[in-house]
Design an enzyme around this catalytic site. Structure first.
Site, PDB file in Angstrom:
ATOM      1  N   LYS A 186      42.380  45.541  47.659  1.00 61.33           N
ATOM      2  CA  LYS A 186      42.689  44.844  46.412  1.00 61.33           C
ATOM      3  C   LYS A 186      42.116  45.549  45.186  1.00 61.33           C
ATOM      4  O   LYS A 186      42.823  45.778  44.197  1.00 61.33           O
ATOM      5  CB  LYS A 186      42.141  43.412  46.503  1.00 61.33           C
ATOM      6  CG  LYS A 186      42.228  42.612  45.238  1.00 61.33           C
ATOM      7  CD  LYS A 186      41.429  41.335  45.349  1.00 61.33           C
ATOM      8  CE  LYS A 186      39.956  41.639  45.449  1.00 61.33           C
ATOM      9  NZ  LYS A 186      39.118  40.422  45.417  1.00 61.33           N
ATOM     10  N   THR A 187      40.826  45.904  45.236  1.00 61.17           N
ATOM     11  CA  THR A 187      40.175  46.514  44.067  1.00 61.17           C
ATOM     12  C   THR A 187      40.830  47.845  43.719  1.00 61.17           C
ATOM     13  O   THR A 187      41.012  48.178  42.544  1.00 61.17           O
ATOM     14  CB  THR A 187      38.668  46.707  44.328  1.00 61.17           C
ATOM     15  OG1 THR A 187      38.107  45.457  44.739  1.00 61.17           O
ATOM     16  CG2 THR A 187      37.953  47.184  43.074  1.00 61.17           C
ATOM     17  N   ASP A 201      41.131  38.358  38.823  1.00 61.73           N
ATOM     18  CA  ASP A 201      40.780  38.615  40.216  1.00 61.73           C
ATOM     19  C   ASP A 201      40.318  37.314  40.877  1.00 61.73           C
ATOM     20  O   ASP A 201      39.811  36.417  40.198  1.00 61.73           O
ATOM     21  CB  ASP A 201      39.659  39.662  40.247  1.00 61.73           C
ATOM     22  CG  ASP A 201      39.385  40.186  41.646  1.00 61.73           C
ATOM     23  OD1 ASP A 201      40.260  40.046  42.518  1.00 61.73           O
ATOM     24  OD2 ASP A 201      38.290  40.737  41.865  1.00 61.73           O
ATOM     25  N   GLU A 202      40.492  37.205  42.193  1.00 58.56           N
ATOM     26  CA  GLU A 202      40.057  36.024  42.962  1.00 58.56           C
ATOM     27  C   GLU A 202      40.596  34.732  42.345  1.00 58.56           C
ATOM     28  O   GLU A 202      39.872  33.747  42.151  1.00 58.56           O
ATOM     29  CB  GLU A 202      38.518  35.970  43.039  1.00 58.56           C
ATOM     30  CG  GLU A 202      37.874  37.196  43.647  1.00 58.56           C
ATOM     31  CD  GLU A 202      38.058  37.319  45.156  1.00 58.56           C
ATOM     32  OE1 GLU A 202      38.825  36.530  45.735  1.00 58.56           O
ATOM     33  OE2 GLU A 202      37.446  38.222  45.755  1.00 58.56           O
ATOM     34  N   GLN A 207      41.343  32.595  51.534  1.00 57.95           N
ATOM     35  CA  GLN A 207      39.905  32.791  51.315  1.00 57.95           C
ATOM     36  C   GLN A 207      39.359  31.880  50.213  1.00 57.95           C
ATOM     37  O   GLN A 207      38.342  32.174  49.602  1.00 57.95           O
ATOM     38  CB  GLN A 207      39.619  34.255  50.969  1.00 57.95           C
ATOM     39  CG  GLN A 207      39.946  35.222  52.104  1.00 57.95           C
ATOM     40  CD  GLN A 207      39.531  36.641  51.780  1.00 57.95           C
ATOM     41  OE1 GLN A 207      38.356  36.997  51.816  1.00 57.95           O
ATOM     42  NE2 GLN A 207      40.504  37.475  51.475  1.00 57.95           N
ATOM     43  N   ARG A 248      35.031  39.610  57.918  1.00 54.93           N
ATOM     44  CA  ARG A 248      33.938  40.480  57.434  1.00 54.93           C
ATOM     45  C   ARG A 248      33.690  41.615  58.427  1.00 54.93           C
ATOM     46  O   ARG A 248      33.086  42.624  58.084  1.00 54.93           O
ATOM     47  CB  ARG A 248      32.621  39.703  57.283  1.00 54.93           C
ATOM     48  CG  ARG A 248      32.582  38.543  56.305  1.00 54.93           C
ATOM     49  CD  ARG A 248      33.150  38.866  54.973  1.00 54.93           C
ATOM     50  NE  ARG A 248      34.550  38.475  54.924  1.00 54.93           N
ATOM     51  CZ  ARG A 248      35.417  38.916  54.020  1.00 54.93           C
ATOM     52  NH1 ARG A 248      35.032  39.772  53.095  1.00 54.93           N
ATOM     53  NH2 ARG A 248      36.681  38.523  54.031  1.00 54.93           N
TER      54      ARG A 248
END
Length: 658
Positions: free
Chosen positions: A32-33, A218-219, A249, A607
């Site tokens: 994503k980043t 973002d998020e 998430q 994770r």
């Protein structure tokens, strides 16, 4: 010359879609980043001025990472840069320019949790309630109202089941009034006051919206009502809004985040383009099989399925006799992996649902002499010595700040005792003045000559120090101020143990180091700007020793703290009904609450990069008595055994037993 981006087809779609509303559903570990970085670079390559781009994140870490990546991507270009900040940091910029319109001073203080509790304590004392409400309880309840966008004057219309809610709603109004009198706001106010500015002063909204041609969030799944409304208002004029997130998430419902914002994005923006990022670059195929199976049990979600070509060992689920057996065998397994397979302690993470689960693991790691770190166990700002130094600095900036003044007026001891402080406070309350005003003529307040001399000396010291540090805020001026306070004497008085003294004094040194880091990034930075940065958590406080420890420690952390991180090997412990999902969700039989717990489990699974271990204790001791435990329903769902008769039995018994 146009850049050639090395991205997969879906990522390239995001980079190439440069106008109109865009929803990017970015699954865990899908780069994503990187995509966001390339998209910002492409906007600039196609002619958008960097300063006309606003990118908003939720954490300072994410903002720093985005700044670094975009900086590298753009290279050594001179001139302006995109505005990249957290929601709160961006809103503080607006408030610093406009907060006076709402009746606050231009130079305001942002209260920490400790400051809030001090204000709440004063409010509860003023309203003389017999209810068993502590300052922390009141601060927590006010935070819940604020996260839901409920102002003080609306709280009486939104009472919960708590019998003390009415009193807390009354106290909420007093609390807000007190903060305004003190020229202070709390962390939640940052968003609410920005909303108020936009609603009551349309010219402010118009002026702020005009600053940008593109907004990226973002998020997005973590936005609360205030954040959602602020972004929507800013984006409406140009409609170039790109939101990136993953509804799978969304795990912060307890603090006001509403997953419906990302689920309903196309209702708000009917012409929005939707791109799904589903190629995972973090985990193995075997781990993703469990994660995909699990999250598919949530009904309200955007359909997506993570995929990868990476292979690895299958995840394992183990049952242990009790909590001690679970911790002991897992820690010994980690010890063997470190010794025999030459793994680093930092390759391992132990994830748990509640903080108290870490106790048995801490004991076992100590036995095996394996370094470990509990992530987020205590905020830097929770340390007494740090609270004291920061209170002094707030007082230098705004002497009318009673909360800060009363914290440090006799710290370290300077002959201003409890009786003197009570007399000054009572006089201030009676005359509706800040306590600072009563220090101007201590003799007139009825103080004896000795107390009056001490008060006068304190006031003179604060005045002269305020002028010095506001005129020139440097590492040397801050160090000199701390030396003049003689704070080391306070530490030596409170902590007889030399090692404890050393650790406490080191924390004071960390404040100076933080100022040095701030001034390195902002050479002309002021005391006020430093305090704003630290209030927002934007200044680094980790000592070198702590950083080294993190690089060579097993991580013990909750699922919430693990969000955004990744580890080669992950142990998800306590996989039991009543723990994950948490007993509150099980007792309420609330599908939305269970869905969030399932997302929490999904975050834990994703994770893991190479190996994933799930475990449970067959028995847990509560109040000295062993009690049998049931496997979490999520284990059945992830492993593909939801057709097992025990699955429904577990769900039924869990609800029955809680």
């Amino acid at each position: 010359m146009e850049r050639k981006y090395q991205l997969n087809a879906q990522q390239q779609q995001v980079v190439d879609t440069l106008s109109g509303p865009l929803l990017v559903l970015a699954g865990a570990g899908t780069g994503k980043t990187r995509v966001v970085t390339f998209r910002v670079a492409n906007l600039i390559d196609k002619g958008t001025k960097p300063e006309r781009i606003l990118a908003v994140t939720f954490t300072n870490k994410a903002a720093r990472e985005m700044k670094e990546r975009i900086g590298k991507r753009l290279g050594n270009r001179n001139g302006t840069k995109p505005v990249i900040s957290t929601f709160h940091s961006y809103c503080v910029r607006i408030l610093r320019r406009r907060i006076n319109l709402l009746g606050f001073p231009n130079v305001f203080t942002i209260y920490s949790t400790g400051d809030q509790e001090s204000a709440a304590r004063q409010v509860l004392r003023d309203i003389k309630t017999n209810a068993s409400i502590g300052p922390a309880d009141l601060v927590r309840r006010i935070g819940q109202w604020k996260s839901a966008g409920i102002r003080a004057e609306q709280a009486l219309e939104h009472l919960g089941a708590n019998p003390n809610d009415y009193i807390m709603a009354v106290a909420y109004r007093r609390y807000q009034s007190l903060l305004k009198t003190l020229g202070a706001i709390d962390f939640d106010d940052i968003l609410l006051l920005t909303e108020d500015l936009f609603e009551h002063f349309p010219d402010t909204l118009k002026a702020e919206a005009k600053l940008f041609d593109h907004i990226l969030v973002d998020e997005y799944q973590d936005t609360n009502q205030s954040q959602y409304r602020i972004i929507k208002a800013l984006a409406l004029p140009h409609r170039n809004l790109c939101v990136v997130g993953d509804d799978d998430q969304s795990i912060y419902g307890w603090r006001g985040a509403e997953v419906t914002h990302i689920l309903n994005f196309r209702k708000d923006w009917p012409d929005a383009k939707v791109v799904r990022l589903e190629v995972n670059y973090r985990s193995t195929k075997q781990i993703l099989e469990w994660a995909n199976r699990l999250i598919a049990f949530n009904r309200e979600r955007h359909p997506k399925k993570l995929r990868t070509s990476r292979e690895g060992p299958p995840p394992l689920f183990n049952q242990f006799k009790d909590t001690e057996d679970e911790a002991g065998r897992i820690v010994r397994h980690i010890a063997r992996r470190i010794k025999n397979d030459r793994r680093k302690p930092s390759d391992f993470a132990v994830l748990f649902r509640t903080n108290e689960q870490s106790r048995t693991f801490e004991m076992e790691f100590r036995k095996e002499k394996i370094p470990y770190t509990i992530v987020g166990s205590q905020s830097f700002f929770d340390r007494k010595e740090v609270k004291d130094i920061m209170a002094y600095l707030k007082l230098l900036l705004r002497p009318q700040d009673d909360i800060s003044l009363l914290r440090v007026i006799n710290t370290p001891a300077r002959g201003i005792g409890a009786t003197t402080i009570r007399r000054l406070t009572a006089s201030a309350v009676a005359s509706k003045r800040p306590v600072w005003e009563t220090l101007k003529d201590p003799a007139a307040e009825g103080l004896d000559s000795r107390a009056a001399k001490a008060v006068d000396g304190f006031r003179s010291f604060i005045q002269s120090s305020s002028q010095a540090l506001r005129k020139s805020f440097t590492v040397n001026s801050l160090t000199s101020f701390i030396e003049k306070i003689n704070y080391r004497r306070e530490i030596e008085h409170l902590y007889p143990d030399p090692e404890e003294q050393k650790a406490r004094w080191s924390s004071v040194g960390d404040v100076v180091d933080a100022a040095a880091a701030f001034l390195k990034e902002h050479p002309k930075g002021t005391l006020y700007e430093f305090l704003i940065d630290t209030s927002l958590g934007e200044t680094e406080f980790d000592s070198e020793k702590e950083k080294q420890l993190l690089q060579n420690s097993v991580m013990l952390l909750t699922y919430h703290a693990a969000k955004g991180l990744e580890f080669p090997e992950v142990y998800m412990v306590g996989m039991e009904e009543g723990i994950l999902p948490h007993k509150r969700s099980v007792m309420n039989l609330d599908e939305a609450s269970i869905a969030e717990e399932r997302r929490l489990c999904y975050v834990g699974m994703t994770r893991a990069q190479k190996r994933l271990f799930l475990s449970m204790a067959l028995s847990r001791t509560k109040w000295g008595k062993p009690r049998p435990c049931l496997p979490s329903r999520f284990v059945f769902e992830a492993t593909g055994h939801s057709d097992n008769p025990h699955y429904q039995e577990v769900i039924a018994k869990a609800a029955e037993n809680q």
